[in-house]
Design a protein around this motif. Sequence first.
Motif, PDB file in Angstrom:
ATOM      1  N   SER A  12       0.845  -1.187   0.000  1.00 14.39           N
ATOM      2  CA  SER A  12       0.000   0.000   0.000  1.00 14.39           C
ATOM      3  C   SER A  12       0.883   1.240   0.000  1.00 14.39           C
ATOM      4  CB  SER A  12      -0.929   0.006   1.222  1.00 14.39           C
ATOM      5  OG  SER A  12      -1.917   1.014   1.108  1.00 14.39           O
ATOM      6  N   GLN A  44      -2.775  -1.968  -3.016  1.00 11.34           N
ATOM      7  CA  GLN A  44      -3.867  -0.997  -3.001  1.00 11.34           C
ATOM      8  C   GLN A  44      -3.378   0.352  -2.492  1.00 11.34           C
ATOM      9  OE1 GLN A  44      -6.931  -3.047  -0.534  1.00 11.34           O
ATOM     10  NE2 GLN A  44      -8.321  -2.455  -2.172  1.00 11.34           N
ATOM     11  N   ALA A  59      -7.425   1.046   0.683  1.00 19.53           N
ATOM     12  CA  ALA A  59      -7.194   0.021   1.703  1.00 19.53           C
ATOM     13  C   ALA A  59      -7.772   0.412   3.052  1.00 19.53           C
ATOM     14  CB  ALA A  59      -5.694  -0.242   1.835  1.00 19.53           C
ATOM     15  N   GLY A  73      -2.782  -0.015   4.641  1.00 17.20           N
ATOM     16  CA  GLY A  73      -3.100   1.341   4.198  1.00 17.20           C
ATOM     17  C   GLY A  73      -2.925   2.334   5.336  1.00 17.20           C
TER      18      GLY A  73
END
Length: 279
Positions: free
Chosen positions: A204, A233, A238, A253
Motif C-alpha cells: 500500500s 492498493q 485500503a 493502508g
Amino acid sequence: MAPGAGRPVVSFGEPEGYDEQARPRPLGMRLRPRIAVAAACVVLGVGLIGGAVTGSWLIGEPGDGGARDTFAAAGSLWHGVPVDRLFPPKVIGKGAGPGGADRTWTRIAVAPDTGCTGAFDPLLRKALAPVGCQRLLRATYTDATQSYVTTVGMLFTDADATAMRSLDSRVSKEGLDRRTDLMPRPYAAKGTLAAGFGNEQRASWTISVLTDAPVVVYAVSGWADHRTVDEPQPAEEAMESGATSAVGQAGLGHEAQGLADRVERALRKNVGPSTEQSS
C-alpha cells in the motif's frame, strides 16, 4: 505474523550533511526563517480528516512575502535540521490504526540523502519531473509488533509554489496517486527487518504533493516477512470501511497513511517557531 521477537536492528546510513550521530554538520549559517507578516495565519496541520493531514502554514493573499519566506525555508530543511527531527526514532500515531486504534512505529533505517536517480519507477519519475529533484530523504520503520515495514520519503523539489500547485492538481485530477504503476519504491536496508522489502513486496502507498512547501511526501508499506503482493492498493482504498482485501484487512493502508501524515507534521513543525503564530 511477526517474523521475530525483540527490538529491531537499527541501521543508519550516514546522510550527506549529517555526522555519525545524525547531527547536522556546519553548512554555513543555519536556516533562520523570517517572521511572517502580521496578517498571516499559521495552520499547523494537526487536523486529521479521513487519515490525511490538511492545512497550511500560512494563509494569506497570493504573493504574500511571509508565505514566500516560509516556502523557501521549508525547501532548505533537508540540510539544516537533524535527521531525528525529520524522521523521529519513534513515532506515535494516536488513532492512526484501523478502527481508530493507536499505532507506534520505530525507525529501523535511515537512507543517505541522495538525488533521485534510481529512486522511483520510470513512470513516477516522469510524473515528478516537472518539479525537479533537489534532494531525497528516506527512512524505514516497523510497527510495534514487527509485522510490517514502511518506507517514508520526502522529495525536496526545485519548484516554486505555482509548479507545486500544478503538480498537486494533476495528481488529483488524473488519480496519479492511485495507480499501481506509480508506486514509490521502498528503502530496503541490509541487516534489518526491511532487508527483503523490495518492489514486489509493496502492498500500500500514499503520495502527497504539498502546495505550501516544495516537498512531496510519500510512504509505501509491506509485510515484514517479505511476502510478495499480487494486488497492492492505494492507502485511500485500503483504509475504506469494510475493505476485504488482504492489504486492507492487515491495516497496511493505515501504516502508509499514518506514517506519512506524521512525518509531514514533523516537517511543518521544523520550519521554526519564529514562523508559528496562532490563527
